[in-house]
Design a protein around this motif. Structure first.
Motif, PDB file in Angstrom:
ATOM      1  N   ASP A 141       0.852  -1.149   0.029  1.00  0.00           N
ATOM      2  CA  ASP A 141      -0.218  -0.108  -0.019  1.00  0.00           C
ATOM      3  C   ASP A 141       0.807   1.262  -0.235  1.00  0.00           C
ATOM      4  O   ASP A 141       0.313   2.203   0.499  1.00  0.00           O
ATOM      5  N   LEU A 196       1.754   4.283  -1.481  1.00  0.00           N
ATOM      6  CA  LEU A 196       1.110   5.037  -2.338  1.00  0.00           C
ATOM      7  C   LEU A 196       1.906   5.804  -3.449  1.00  0.00           C
ATOM      8  O   LEU A 196       1.721   5.805  -4.789  1.00  0.00           O
ATOM      9  N   ALA A 206      -6.421   1.020  -6.127  1.00  0.00           N
ATOM     10  CA  ALA A 206      -5.685   1.680  -5.233  1.00  0.00           C
ATOM     11  C   ALA A 206      -6.823   2.713  -4.236  1.00  0.00           C
ATOM     12  O   ALA A 206      -6.912   2.731  -3.437  1.00  0.00           O
ATOM     13  N   LEU A 207      -7.487   3.450  -5.287  1.00  0.00           N
ATOM     14  CA  LEU A 207      -8.691   4.331  -4.952  1.00  0.00           C
ATOM     15  C   LEU A 207      -9.884   3.292  -3.938  1.00  0.00           C
ATOM     16  O   LEU A 207     -10.392   4.070  -3.073  1.00  0.00           O
ATOM     17  N   LYS A 208      -9.921   2.240  -4.418  1.00  0.00           N
ATOM     18  CA  LYS A 208     -11.088   1.475  -3.958  1.00  0.00           C
ATOM     19  C   LYS A 208     -10.676   1.082  -2.359  1.00  0.00           C
ATOM     20  O   LYS A 208     -11.429   1.017  -1.453  1.00  0.00           O
ATOM     21  N   ARG A 209      -9.358   1.013  -2.480  1.00  0.00           N
ATOM     22  CA  ARG A 209      -8.467   0.559  -0.811  1.00  0.00           C
ATOM     23  C   ARG A 209      -8.399   1.747  -0.062  1.00  0.00           C
ATOM     24  O   ARG A 209      -8.402   1.785   1.162  1.00  0.00           O
ATOM     25  N   HIS A 210      -8.220   3.140  -0.731  1.00  0.00           N
ATOM     26  CA  HIS A 210      -8.135   4.113  -0.047  1.00  0.00           C
ATOM     27  C   HIS A 210      -8.812   5.117  -0.605  1.00  0.00           C
ATOM     28  O   HIS A 210      -8.384   6.197  -1.332  1.00  0.00           O
ATOM     29  N   ASP A 213     -10.234   7.979   0.508  1.00  0.00           N
ATOM     30  CA  ASP A 213     -10.013   9.128   1.409  1.00  0.00           C
ATOM     31  C   ASP A 213      -8.757   9.558   1.189  1.00  0.00           C
ATOM     32  O   ASP A 213      -8.229  10.407   1.834  1.00  0.00           O
ATOM     33  N   SER A 214      -7.904   9.163   0.206  1.00  0.00           N
ATOM     34  CA  SER A 214      -6.778   9.536  -0.101  1.00  0.00           C
ATOM     35  C   SER A 214      -6.600  10.561  -1.038  1.00  0.00           C
ATOM     36  O   SER A 214      -6.989  10.506  -2.374  1.00  0.00           O
ATOM     37  N   LEU A 234      -3.993  10.153  -3.830  1.00  0.00           N
ATOM     38  CA  LEU A 234      -4.538   9.235  -5.045  1.00  0.00           C
ATOM     39  C   LEU A 234      -5.700   9.915  -5.991  1.00  0.00           C
ATOM     40  O   LEU A 234      -5.527   9.791  -7.002  1.00  0.00           O
ATOM     41  N   GLN A 235      -6.469  10.817  -5.207  1.00  0.00           N
ATOM     42  CA  GLN A 235      -7.488  11.547  -5.889  1.00  0.00           C
ATOM     43  C   GLN A 235      -6.610  12.834  -6.712  1.00  0.00           C
ATOM     44  O   GLN A 235      -7.006  12.995  -8.099  1.00  0.00           O
TER      45      GLN A 235
END
Length: 350
Positions: free
Chosen positions: A206, A208, A234-238, A240-241, A244-245
């Motif tokens: 994980d 990022l 990755a966005l599915k796991r995180h 609120d990152s 990644l947004q």
């Protein structure tokens, strides 16, 4: 001579020496006055973009009695206060005894000097006796073409190879492997870069930074679907990152989906409202979509939070000029002049 008289004479001699000593101290020149603003005050003024910040920042960097960590902290603020003197101070610190200061000076010069002219100042650092300094110089010169590197092309390649070998010895360090991948990408060695990123993700699934680097690598190789799928996972796991947004927004920009990128950048900023880079990117995207007024407001918010942020100030000045609002330009330039009267933009004027 009797002992009592001898002791009395010795005592008188001691008192005479002490008295003369005080006389010499009284006649000695007074110590040089300390700078009018101390280190902490100067650092605060520079960080907050207060009037007079450049002057006290330069004053502190001109001192010879600062610790290495303090000089490095001042260098972190220097790129917001460009001038011929700022560049001179940074250049002088390339010869400082402390490797920490030399690395900080390299970072300052990287921000102060346009990339094509950077090698003239930083090229000699590729042969610095300290390995970490040589590697910092490599990082600063990455991305320059052979013509820009000029006479330092050979030393750069040699230092780059040393850098890669050092990182290859850190197979249990995910961050080192991500950095190694970056070096390989610079050289066009995509397979080696992919292997380094796989090692990083094996160590830290994980991580990022590693995930984003793999997304960018796949995208650059023409594997858009694979890169999009990796980013989506990755966005599915995180979810609120903010990081990644922001990466999603960059991916969408690369694929000319600017409207959707705007939503991703807006989401990243909502998750991390204090991130200046996210707000700056959002302003750029808004402007590219001809939402100039909203872009201006984002930059105004950024400057209200970070008055020292010169990059945002320069961009906002450009946007105000575009819309013919020269009074706002004058206000921003006046504030900049208060911070740093020797700023090239102030010298240039309207």
């Amino acid at each position: 001579m009797s002992k009592p008289r001898l002791y009395t004479l010795l005592s008188l001699l001691v008192l005479l020496v002490i008295g003369l000593g005080y006389g010499w101290l009284g006649d000695a020149p007074a110590p040089a006055p300390a700078p009018s603003h101390g280190y902490t005050k100067a650092l605060t003024m520079a960080h907050e973009g207060q009037p007079g910040a450049a002057r006290v920042l330069y004053q502190q960097l001109a001192r010879a009695d600062l610790s290495g960590i303090r000089r490095a902290s001042l260098h972190a603020e220097l790129p917001n206060y460009p001038s011929p003197l700022a560049l001179k101070l940074a250049d002088q610190d390339l010869s400082h005894d402390d490797p920490l200061v030399r690395r900080a000076a390299i970072a300052s010069i990287s921000a102060l000097v346009p990339a094509p002219q950077r090698s003239v100042l930083l090229g000699p650092m590729l042969e610095d006796p300290e390995q970490s300094v040589r590697f910092a110089a490599v990082d600063a010169l990455l991305g320059l073409g052979p013509d820009d590197v000029g006479l330092y092309y050979g030393p750069l390649q040699q230092a780059l190879e040393q850098y890669q070998q050092a990182l290859l010895k850190q197979l249990d360090d995910a961050a080192a492997q991500v950095h190694l991948a970056r070096l390989y990408v610079h050289e066009g060695h995509d397979d080696e870069a992919a292997q380094a990123l796989e090692r990083a993700l094996t160590l830290a699934p994980d991580d990022l930074e590693a995930l984003a680097a793999k997304v960018r690598l796949l995208d650059s190789q023409g594997h858009a679907d694979a890169s999009r799928e990796l980013l989506a996972q990755a966005l599915k796991r995180h979810p609120d990152s903010a990081f990644l947004q922001h990466e999603l927004g960059l991916w969408l920009m690369r694929h000319d989906q600017h409207e959707y990128a705007l939503l991703a950048f807006d989401r990243a900023l909502a998750l991390d409202p204090d991130n200046a880079e996210y707000r700056y990117t959002l302003a750029l995207t808004l402007h590219s979509l001809e939402q100039v007024e909203v872009a201006q407001k984002q930059l105004e918010t950024l400057l209200a939070r970070q008055p020292a942020n010169r990059k945002a100030r320069v961009l906002l000045i450009g946007y105000w000029k575009e819309t013919g609002q020269l009074q706002n330009v004058q206000v921003l330039l006046a504030q900049l002049e208060q911070q740093n009267p020797d700023d090239p933009l102030v010298q240039q004027g309207l």
